[in-house]
Design an enzyme around this catalytic site. Sequence first.
Site, PDB file in Angstrom:
ATOM      1  N   VAL A  12       0.833  -1.201   0.000  1.00 15.13           N
ATOM      2  CA  VAL A  12       0.000   0.000   0.000  1.00 15.13           C
ATOM      3  C   VAL A  12       0.869   1.252   0.000  1.00 15.13           C
ATOM      4  CG1 VAL A  12      -1.674   1.330   1.328  1.00 15.13           C
ATOM      5  CG2 VAL A  12      -1.967  -1.133   1.082  1.00 15.13           C
ATOM      6  N   ILE A  37       2.572   1.785  -3.540  1.00 10.53           N
ATOM      7  CA  ILE A  37       1.726   2.028  -4.704  1.00 10.53           C
ATOM      8  C   ILE A  37       0.855   3.262  -4.484  1.00 10.53           C
ATOM      9  CG2 ILE A  37      -0.134   1.072  -6.110  1.00 10.53           C
ATOM     10  CD1 ILE A  37       1.002  -1.706  -5.459  1.00 10.53           C
ATOM     11  N   GLU A  69      -2.105   4.645  -5.005  1.00 11.28           N
ATOM     12  CA  GLU A  69      -3.407   4.206  -5.526  1.00 11.28           C
ATOM     13  C   GLU A  69      -4.204   5.324  -6.193  1.00 11.28           C
ATOM     14  OE1 GLU A  69      -2.088   1.687  -2.153  1.00 11.28           O
ATOM     15  OE2 GLU A  69      -2.388   3.835  -2.419  1.00 11.28           O
ATOM     16  N   ASP A 115      -3.581  20.988 -42.570  1.00  6.96           N
ATOM     17  CA  ASP A 115      -4.206  21.160 -43.875  1.00  6.96           C
ATOM     18  C   ASP A 115      -4.098  22.634 -44.251  1.00  6.96           C
ATOM     19  OD1 ASP A 115      -5.725  20.470 -46.139  1.00  6.96           O
ATOM     20  OD2 ASP A 115      -7.537  21.213 -45.176  1.00  6.96           O
ATOM     21  N   ASN A 162      -2.494   8.263   1.495  1.00  8.91           N
ATOM     22  CA  ASN A 162      -2.378   8.215   0.035  1.00  8.91           C
ATOM     23  C   ASN A 162      -3.604   8.787  -0.669  1.00  8.91           C
ATOM     24  OD1 ASN A 162       0.123   7.068   0.174  1.00  8.91           O
ATOM     25  ND2 ASN A 162      -0.468   5.052  -0.563  1.00  8.91           N
ATOM     26  N   ASP A 218      -3.038  13.230   0.707  1.00  7.26           N
ATOM     27  CA  ASP A 218      -2.131  13.473  -0.415  1.00  7.26           C
ATOM     28  C   ASP A 218      -2.875  13.938  -1.668  1.00  7.26           C
ATOM     29  OD1 ASP A 218       0.016  12.814   1.074  1.00  7.26           O
ATOM     30  OD2 ASP A 218       0.479  10.932   0.051  1.00  7.26           O
TER      31      ASP A 218
END
Length: 840
Positions: free
Chosen positions: A283, A286, A288, A330, A672, A676
């Site tokens: 955890v 990573i 998340e 173009d 997390n 955060d």
Amino acid sequence: MHWQSKKINEVLSALETAVAGLSKKEAEARLAKNGRNELSHKKPPSFLKRFLSQLSDKMIIILLIASAVSFGISAVTGEGSADSFIILLIVFLNAMVGALQESKAERAIEALKSMSSPESTVMREGKKQKIPCREIVVGDIVYLEKGDFVPADGRLIESEGLVTDESVLTGESEGAEKQSDLVLGEDTHTAELKNMVFGSTAVIGGHGVFVVTATGGNSMVGRIAGMITETEKEKTPLQKRLSKTGSMLGNIALLICGGIFAYALLRQMPPVDMFMTSVSLAVAAIPEGLPAIVTIVLSIGVQRLAKEKAVVKRLPAVETLGSANVICSDKTGTLTLNKMTVTEEKGDSDKLALFSVLCNNGSSPTENALLRYAVSHGVKENAAEKYPRVKEQPFSSETKRMATVHRFENGYRVVIKGAPDVILGYCSGDTALYKRSGEEMAKKGLRVLGFAFADCGYVPKDCFAGDIKYTFAGLIGMTDPPRPEAAEAVAVCRKAGIKPVMITGDHKDTAVSIAKSVGIWKDGDGAYTEKEIRALKDGERQKAILGATVFARATPEFKVQIVEAYRNAGLVVAMTGDGVNDAPALKKADIGCAMGGCGTDVAREAADIVLTDDNFATIVKAVGHGRGIYENIKRGVRFLLSCNVGEILTVFVAMMAGFGSPLAAIQLLWINLVTDSLPAISLGMERADDALMTRRPIDPKGGLFSGNMGIRITLEGLLIGALSLTAYLIGLRYYGDAAVGSTLSFTVLSASQLFHSFNMRSDKPLCKIGLFTNPWLCGSFALCMALQLSTVLFAPMRGIFGTVALRGEQWGIAAMLSVCPLVILEIYKILLTICSPKNR
């Protein structure tokens, strides 16, 4: 089959039809056999498939496996189920958000369908009748009038002054003149198929009859639609970087977990406890919330771009803009106004203005330009009523001339116009000066027309028989002028390290002239037609494409090949366009930018971004915003990963030192995904640096840690981890209470990251950029700090997060440790500013 190379009777015979049309029975049989005159489309992926694709990421798989095993252990021990449930809940919520935001709906084919007129006039069983366009079959005889949309591809069998607008297919702004009695070569370019008409083009002058040779997916538009369907969107540079980062973090998590188990076996520690610790480390390793945060930051960028008249249809396209180092544009309607305009004249202005009205049917962009020219010189469009037309010899692309006869006060006046060399051939006197002037105009890329007149006492049977001596009135040169802001936008591109390239279906001389006027083509640059490129060998072809800035007479397939050539060279390609002929290249490019006003539905639906003001300069502004958004994403990623490094260090070092895990999985998830995430999102609101468009494009091969970003993340993470470990050891050693140590560590880890978020705003100190110039970050700091404090101050929250109440001096310790990242990095930035004058 090359229908343009066959005579009309051969075409009718090959298609087993006749001028009287098909019988009802035969038409029904062909409809049943070949299907409707519609375009098939690729079915978009289901929501379930998109949802499952979100769960295929390596980081997510690791969390899912850890959660599953944790659930199994919880079922046996009766502990830890809450952590596992929260992990799963967060993972599935993230996957849900990703699936909803992942991709645009595939409506390009539906847009192509809607371009056809709903009904057309056909001849069946010897009778004219209107039928739905979807029921038209190969062999039908279709009638065309001015204002009609052509419902299918076909070979003309009759035409009278027929002019069609094929700009959506060929990119040429000038109307395409048609002539049924021509027989052309098999290798004739699409833009020169004068005896053919194509579905989804429009009739802008004259009338005609054609026999249908292709419908639905077999038509020109159908083949383009097939190219759109078959062209798959690859991952953008950011997606590739995040994927690479996620894979790396997943590997780190696996290595850490493996190390923990090996350590546990050596120390004969309880394997179940160590597994739960490994879950905590996974955890911690990573981020998340990273995918969701990146999506939100991109969404913020989308809102900002919308204010600049650039509507983003696919979120990752925002970031891709910042990496673009080639913009393929173009010409017609993108760099130019898509409005033929007289820019030069040579001769008697009054006569030229009058003759521009008299010898004019208003059936093409060229003739409309002549009418505007006449009005600008004081001649009214109804001047033809004063001098009634009594005879006309229509313009022909073969003879390159037109004549009209008008009744004047003392007889009749014949007015002729056409190619200068043709018209001069009918004139008496010294015409050498006009001939040279016409050649000079043509070299500038102008479309040049010559005008002459003669007064007669009768209406001539043939105005070009040779018995009439004309007086040359002068020359008129016209062009589709560049947009006023195009040159400045091209200059900004070059300053930003972006190569502008023109790809058009128009003639090379015209294309080079426009490209030169806006700064795309310079001396030494290559300029090629599709035929010239195809004549080169493979190695020479790639070199020529990379060295050219203008490509003319380009078909839709060739536009895609040009884009592929740049991409094969490792370049990130943005493609702008407005026509059906641009759609496949828009889809193939790293980022497709369609024009929203004059653009077709097909181009808009195939593109990633739609420019609502049809302004080439808007794409340049969008590139600047893309770079700014990418910088903000990097700020968010740097912030999150440095925080994750701090979390890993806190848990791993404490475990290796034999102190046990200072943080539970639920505490790490809280940090997390709550304390955060909001600061990371707020960093996405940071204002872009004004100097961004003076730098080179973002390197698509460079990782997120290119430059010194990896070192910064590591050092910042070490600082945060060291502070959190210090807080844990103070509680454990000084206060002799592991619960106090865990609470201090949890508080310091979260709060220090919140203070650290201000370090991410700029390499300049806060005294230079201002503490409160990003109010979103200030607000998220206050909110997240309040949420974090609630986990310690309120008893119900302490029960959920396993914290304990802190005393006054303990809060003081937490505060002093938490503010350290901001103080230390601000001192570093100030010293850097003093030592480096360029940063002042």
